[in-house]
Design a protein around this motif. Structure first.
Motif, PDB file in Angstrom:
ATOM      1  N   ALA A   1      -6.563   2.263   6.868  1.00  0.00           N
ATOM      2  CA  ALA A   1      -5.099   2.209   6.842  1.00  0.00           C
ATOM      3  C   ALA A   1      -4.449   2.972   7.990  1.00  0.00           C
ATOM      4  O   ALA A   1      -4.987   3.937   8.506  1.00  0.00           O
ATOM      5  CB  ALA A   1      -4.598   2.770   5.518  1.00  0.00           C
ATOM      6  N   TYR A   2      -3.284   2.475   8.394  1.00  0.00           N
ATOM      7  CA  TYR A   2      -2.417   3.208   9.325  1.00  0.00           C
ATOM      8  C   TYR A   2      -0.986   2.816   8.994  1.00  0.00           C
ATOM      9  O   TYR A   2      -0.746   1.813   8.314  1.00  0.00           O
ATOM     10  CB  TYR A   2      -2.762   2.891  10.782  1.00  0.00           C
TER      11      TYR A   2
ATOM     12  N   TRP B   1       1.608  -8.963  11.151  1.00  0.00           N
ATOM     13  CA  TRP B   1       0.987  -7.651  10.942  1.00  0.00           C
ATOM     14  C   TRP B   1      -0.078  -7.746   9.844  1.00  0.00           C
ATOM     15  O   TRP B   1      -1.144  -7.141   9.925  1.00  0.00           O
ATOM     16  CB  TRP B   1       2.082  -6.653  10.543  1.00  0.00           C
TER      17      TRP B   1
ATOM     18  N   PRO C   1     -11.642   3.535   3.315  1.00  0.00           N
ATOM     19  CA  PRO C   1     -10.663   4.637   3.380  1.00  0.00           C
ATOM     20  C   PRO C   1     -10.143   4.924   4.787  1.00  0.00           C
ATOM     21  O   PRO C   1      -9.074   5.499   4.948  1.00  0.00           O
ATOM     22  CB  PRO C   1     -11.447   5.843   2.836  1.00  0.00           C
TER      23      PRO C   1
ATOM     24  N   ARG D   1      -4.063   6.532   2.296  1.00  0.00           N
ATOM     25  CA  ARG D   1      -5.087   5.481   2.392  1.00  0.00           C
ATOM     26  C   ARG D   1      -4.511   4.085   2.194  1.00  0.00           C
ATOM     27  O   ARG D   1      -5.248   3.109   2.143  1.00  0.00           O
ATOM     28  CB  ARG D   1      -6.207   5.758   1.375  1.00  0.00           C
ATOM     29  N   ALA D   2      -3.200   4.004   2.059  1.00  0.00           N
ATOM     30  CA  ALA D   2      -2.559   2.685   1.970  1.00  0.00           C
ATOM     31  C   ALA D   2      -1.961   2.345   3.333  1.00  0.00           C
ATOM     32  O   ALA D   2      -1.435   3.206   4.027  1.00  0.00           O
ATOM     33  CB  ALA D   2      -1.463   2.700   0.919  1.00  0.00           C
ATOM     34  N   PHE D   3      -2.060   1.078   3.704  1.00  0.00           N
ATOM     35  CA  PHE D   3      -1.387   0.614   4.913  1.00  0.00           C
ATOM     36  C   PHE D   3       0.126   0.721   4.711  1.00  0.00           C
ATOM     37  O   PHE D   3       0.615   0.695   3.571  1.00  0.00           O
ATOM     38  CB  PHE D   3      -1.715  -0.860   5.166  1.00  0.00           C
TER      39      PHE D   3
ATOM     40  N   PRO E   1      -4.169  -5.024   6.652  1.00  0.00           N
ATOM     41  CA  PRO E   1      -3.913  -4.490   5.311  1.00  0.00           C
ATOM     42  C   PRO E   1      -4.817  -5.164   4.278  1.00  0.00           C
ATOM     43  O   PRO E   1      -5.031  -6.373   4.336  1.00  0.00           O
ATOM     44  CB  PRO E   1      -2.438  -4.835   5.085  1.00  0.00           C
ATOM     45  N   GLY E   2      -5.322  -4.352   3.383  1.00  0.00           N
ATOM     46  CA  GLY E   2      -6.248  -4.879   2.388  1.00  0.00           C
ATOM     47  C   GLY E   2      -7.696  -4.623   2.759  1.00  0.00           C
ATOM     48  O   GLY E   2      -8.591  -4.819   1.937  1.00  0.00           O
ATOM     49  N   THR E   3      -7.947  -4.174   4.005  1.00  0.00           N
ATOM     50  CA  THR E   3      -9.320  -3.858   4.413  1.00  0.00           C
ATOM     51  C   THR E   3      -9.815  -2.696   3.558  1.00  0.00           C
ATOM     52  O   THR E   3      -9.193  -1.636   3.516  1.00  0.00           O
ATOM     53  CB  THR E   3      -9.366  -3.479   5.912  1.00  0.00           C
ATOM     54  N   ASP E   4     -10.915  -2.929   2.875  1.00  0.00           N
ATOM     55  CA  ASP E   4     -11.331  -2.020   1.818  1.00  0.00           C
ATOM     56  C   ASP E   4     -12.202  -0.892   2.374  1.00  0.00           C
ATOM     57  O   ASP E   4     -13.419  -0.871   2.181  1.00  0.00           O
ATOM     58  CB  ASP E   4     -12.081  -2.820   0.740  1.00  0.00           C
TER      59      ASP E   4
ATOM     60  N   GLU F   1      -6.091   1.299  -1.157  1.00  0.00           N
ATOM     61  CA  GLU F   1      -6.312   0.265  -0.136  1.00  0.00           C
ATOM     62  C   GLU F   1      -5.670  -1.071  -0.524  1.00  0.00           C
ATOM     63  O   GLU F   1      -5.522  -1.960   0.318  1.00  0.00           O
ATOM     64  CB  GLU F   1      -7.808   0.047   0.105  1.00  0.00           C
ATOM     65  N   ARG F   2      -5.313  -1.232  -1.793  1.00  0.00           N
ATOM     66  CA  ARG F   2      -4.697  -2.482  -2.250  1.00  0.00           C
ATOM     67  C   ARG F   2      -3.172  -2.374  -2.299  1.00  0.00           C
ATOM     68  O   ARG F   2      -2.506  -3.266  -2.830  1.00  0.00           O
ATOM     69  CB  ARG F   2      -5.217  -2.883  -3.641  1.00  0.00           C
TER      70      ARG F   2
END
Lengths: 612, 346
Positions: free
Chosen positions: A458-459, A295, A455, B74-76, A450-453, B53-54
């Protein structure tokens, strides 16, 4: 030396009376598990291979550390047929506990090498007996106590080599490979080989017809087991995370990863690892970790066998539903339940195909050789990331743990396919994003890692019902739309999975279908049948879902048999579902006794179905 | 001692407003302790100026495990399986060591179905803030006992719980966790400061937060109720987290407090209350937990602290670059190496 050192008179004439049988035998080495005979057997196999003679080795071993009987079969065949045979013409009897039974199994005219302290079982008149003064040779050479058992096994290497004509330089070269060039270990073993060889040349008169002669039929081949090849395939496929839990017969796959990764995947700049291997607390955790890593965007895998697959069911469903790429190797052994941990089978096909509750379907790859284990080792990651789904690879104990003469491992001929992944720039350009939207009509959404900068990136991945935005949803239309998209995705998978291999013979009206390791014996059986006037076509399935060639093949043939190693005829059942109009005429040839199939058995079974 | 986190108005140091840290609307019961904890997670991340995001959120299954949907949109995040969050988080955090993880679980998820994975997670020291929203009861399935339920607790349809509760913090101690804390959802200030401290810690930071279930387990005699918590909470110290970049404005008078320096350079100020307590003293930590257990006291605060253990990516000697972000050139060895390997197979 004892009086038994004089060779007994052969029952059926001397070698002079019979034409020699060149490069054509099966030999069974009967030893005690844990006595170190593997080194001896490997030395003989490698030496034959290096003499240019097609050869294979199959280990029939007990689920035990030490003490129970084990049988190692070496087959040499000038024609290159290397499947297991029903009986071996040559016996190396090193285990007193099984010796009587082992002798009984020899066919008339067979050859029996035996440790000369055995006193029973030496009375068959239709065999040729050669004694081996194992204990006397050990006494004479007095190897260090801790090596005694290993060195004792080298006695049969020397005597068998002398009688068959295996070049002793090739034995030395094989031991050099085995001991990774450690000269001292090689010399210690070679002393026994040489002493036994010298003893045999002095004391034994060869009366059997079995000989080996240098040939050139192995120069484009390699000798490797499927688990090593699978691990290497994964490494060249860019595996960066592997989690596993020890289980026979899959452990050696993870161990091969741990052996080869440090050499191949250490960052030269820092000396640090570009991979991680974690031994998990169980198979649930092993797949869970791999799902987490997949993932996150790593190329992640786990390797196990049937009981581990059972434990992985829950995570397999999650990965299917949350659409996480991950690769799962199942080195099949005999089930149900704990079953026979050291015996082979193809019994996990159905379970793996549908692993998970609800409407779960997985992509399954079916390698037939170590060469294909390598290929599917890297291809599985491409498929998993392309389709954003778990990809199972079903090998088995025979492929995974036995040494196969096989085609060389081919470096990947395609760049890595990382599938549909959106970067922060992509998101900025697009201005909106929904993880599970069917943008391209193929059922496959776009991933963000994850970590893609950005806004929008994210999901919240989840195993609960969700809409296109990955938000929890109980709306009936969201649920059914999502499942329909997943269904479409499994249809899309047909375009990406490896196509079957079809081999045709002239005038064939009989179509045979197989998968995996059965191919080896089936090829030989088909040659025999063709010789007897029954030509056949054969299709080897290499993946689920089936590709269009499979149904076409069924349609093309008057009669179809599916040859497989499980009790329920699982491949046949799946084919019947795939081609319902033809279901009634898809016949089943199946055997599930824990041993790799033999050509003779398949030939007889087909003959019997075909009315003689 | 006041920490001025509001000095840029409503924006934090990285230019985000508190609203940038919010999640979806909660679907938990009104008054549920878990909602209070979600609010403190939002406040802690905002005040520490962490980029959402981090951050990666993890959870298992249950009421508590729903809550990652209610903070940091906004966080995974990955809402995994019942009791299996630790495995997923382990793989994920090994695959990307550059991210910060917050895991939210419950007492059923962690101490019942997931006890094995929880213990192995602690043992591996996976970098993550592991919050157990502990209410002693299964909410979503309507009120069955979990493994942290009080002995003697009574549930109408089921009867009396005959078993001793599992103590989450004692588990943390046993498995070598380097950050073991307990808090109470009814003490939001302390919970927030401990969450901030946990976010500043590199390894597994375990937070056992008593979080009352207002629907199924909030009777006054339950050790997981608001009333009981309010009456029985004994903070070991008053905790305040001073982020790395901020000036420590207050020094304790000798004997009135101490400081713990966290991995990122921030300081956790521990102001002394009734007793002297040193959270770096392992034996003292074991003793205080055992005494609290036998006296049925709700001891809260930083119970144990040890920053010496390497985290899992260090143990695995991984490159600094996240494994998930390695370029193809570092993933696929060249063709020559394969030829060399095969020379041995001939």
């Amino acid at each position: 030396m004892t009086s038994a050192t004089i060779s007994r008179a052969p029952a059926t004439g001397s070698s002079a009376d019979r034409a020699p049988r060149v490069n054509d035998f099966s030999m069974v080495v009967a030893t005690v598990n844990g006595s170190g005979s593997q080194t001896s057997n490997m030395a003989i196999i490698r030496a034959l291979f290096r003499m240019g003679i097609p050869v294979s080795g199959k280990n029939l071993f007990p689920s035990n550390i030490q003490g129970l009987p084990t049988w190692f079969t070496i087959r040499a065949d000038a024609g290159g047929f290397l499947a297991r045979q029903e009986s071996a013409e040559l016996l190396v009897g090193m285990n007193s506990a099984t010796f009587l039974e082992d002798v009984r199994r020899l066919p008339a005219g067979g050859v029996c090498f035996y440790a000369d302290h055995f006193s029973e079982g030496l009375d068959r008149k239709d065999l040729i007996y050669y004694p081996m003064p194992v204990q006397a040779l050990v006494r004479e050479l007095a190897p260090p106590k801790e090596l005694r058992e290993y060195i004792a096994n080298m006695a049969y290497v020397g005597i068998v080599s002398r009688l068959l004509g295996v070049e002793s330089e090739m034995i030395r070269s094989a031991l050099m490979t085995h001991f990774q060039g450690k000269a001292k270990a090689v010399e210690t073993n070679m002393r026994m080989v040489a002493a036994a060889d010298a003893w045999a040349s002095e004391h034994i008169v060869k009366t059997d017809p079995y000989v080996v002669r240098r040939d050139d039929r192995t120069k484009d081949k390699i000798l490797v087991d499927g688990n090593t090849a699978a691990a290497l395939g994964a490494i060249y496929g860019g595996v960066s995370f592997a989690a596993w839990y020890p289980i026979t017969p899959a452990s050696s796959l993870a161990e091969a990863l741990q052996e080869h990764l440090p050499n191949l995947r250490t960052d030269p700049a820092t000396g640090e690892a570009t991979y991680a291997v974690v031994q998990a607390e169980d198979e649930m955790a092993a797949l869970g970790m791999a799902v987490g890593a997949g993932w996150m965007g790593a190329r992640a895998m786990t390797s196990t066998s049937g009981p581990g697959i059972s434990l992985m069911a829950e995570f397999a469903g999650l990965a299917f539903f949350a659409e996480v790429p991950v690769v799962i190797w199942d080195i099949q052994r005999m089930g149900p339940s704990t079953g026979l941990p050291t015996r082979t089978s193809q019994g996990d096909l159905m379970f793996v195909r549908y692993l998970g509750h609800g409407d779960t379907k997985h992509v399954v790859l079916l390698p037939a050789t170590p060469t294909e284990c390598f290929e599917f080792g890297w291809r599985a990651f491409d498929l998993a990331e392309r389709l954003q789904t778990p990809v199972f690879v079903l090998s088995d104990l025979d492929i995974g743990m036995n040494l196969w003469m096989t085609d060389p491992l081919l470096y990947p001929d395609q760049p890595m396919d990382r599938g549909k992944v959106l970067s922060a720039d992509d998101l900025a350009r697009l201005g909106s994003y929904a993880r599970y939207r069917n943008v391209d009509g193929d059922g496959i959404g776009y991933r963000t890692l994850p970590g893609t900068d950005h806004p929008l990136a994210a999901y919240l991945a989840r195993g609960t019902g969700h809409n296109e935005e990955a938000q929890y949803s109980e709306r009936p239309e969201d649920w059914s739309a999502n499942m329909e998209r997943l269904w479409l995705k499994t249809e899309t998978a047909r375009q990406f999975v490896p196509a079957p291999i079809v081999d045709r013979m002239e005038n064939a009206r009989l179509g045979l279908i197989c998968m995996g390791s059965v191919d080896l014996a089936l090829r030989e059986a088909r040659t025999q049948l063709a010789r007897e006037g029954l030509p056949t076509d054969c299709l080897r399935v290499r993946a689920l879902p089936f590709t269009s060639e499979v149904v076409e093949f069924i349609e093309e043939h008057e009669r179809i048999y599916v040859v497989e190693m499980n009790t329920d005829g699982q491949l046949r059942q799946l084919l019947q579902l795939e081609a319902p109009a033809h279901a009634a005429r898809i016949g089943s040839i199946r055997l599930n006794d824990g041993l790799p199939l033999t050509a003779d058995w398949i030939r007889r079974a087909i003959r019997s179905e075909e009315g003689g | 001692m006041a920490i001025d986190t509001e000095r840029t108005g409503t924006m934090n140091r990285i230019g985000l407003e508190k609203g940038d840290y919010r999640g979806g609307a909660t679907t938990l019961c009104q008054g549920c302790g878990h909602n209070s904890i979600s609010s403190q997670i939002i406040a802690a991340c905002y005040e520490l100026s962490l980029a959402p995001e981090r951050i990666v959120k993890f959870s298992g299954i249950g009421c508590s495990s729903k809550s990652p949907a209610y903070f940091l949109n906004r966080a995974f995040g990955f809402n995994t399986l019942h009791g299996r969050m630790p495995a997923v988080a382990t793989g994920a955090m090994v695959a990307n060591r550059s991210l910060k993880a917050i895991g939210v679980s419950g007492d059923g998820d962690t101490a019942s179905i997931g006890l094995g994975q929880f213990l192995h997670f602690l043992r591996r020291n996976v970098p993550m803030v592991y919050i157990v929203e502990n209410n002693g009861v299964y909410g979503l399935t309507k009120g069955q006992f979990s493994a942290t339920a009080d002995r003697g607790q009574v549930i109408k349809k089921i009867g009396e719980n005959p078993f001793l509760p599992i103590d989450i913090c004692q588990m943390g101690m046993n498995l070598g966790c380097g950050f073991v804390a307990r808090s109470f959802a009814g003490d939001p200030k302390q919970a927030k400061e401990l969450i901030k401290a946990a976010l500043s810690f590199e390894g597994t930071a375990l937070l056992d937060i008593i979080s009352p279930c207002v629907t199924f387990n909030n009777r006054d005699e339950s050790t997981k109720s608001y009333t009981w918590g309010k009456e029985h909470e004994i903070p070991l110290h008053d905790v305040t987290l001073v982020p790395a970049r901020e000036e420590i404005q207050v020094d304790y008078e000798p004997g009135t407090g101490s400081m713990v320096e966290l991995h990122d350079g921030s300081m956790l100020m521990l102001r002394k209350l009734e007793r002297d307590y040193d959270p770096t003293d392992r034996l003292a930590a074991l003793r205080v937990l055992e005494e609290a257990r036998s006296a049925q006291e709700l001891i809260t605060g930083l119970i144990y602290y040890n920053a010496e253990q390497p985290v899992l990516p260090q143990v695995l000697h991984q490159v600094q670059t996240p494994l998930a972000a390695l370029p193809v050139s570092m993933l696929r060895p060249d063709a020559t190496s394969l030829e060399a390997l095969q020379a041995d197979l001939r």
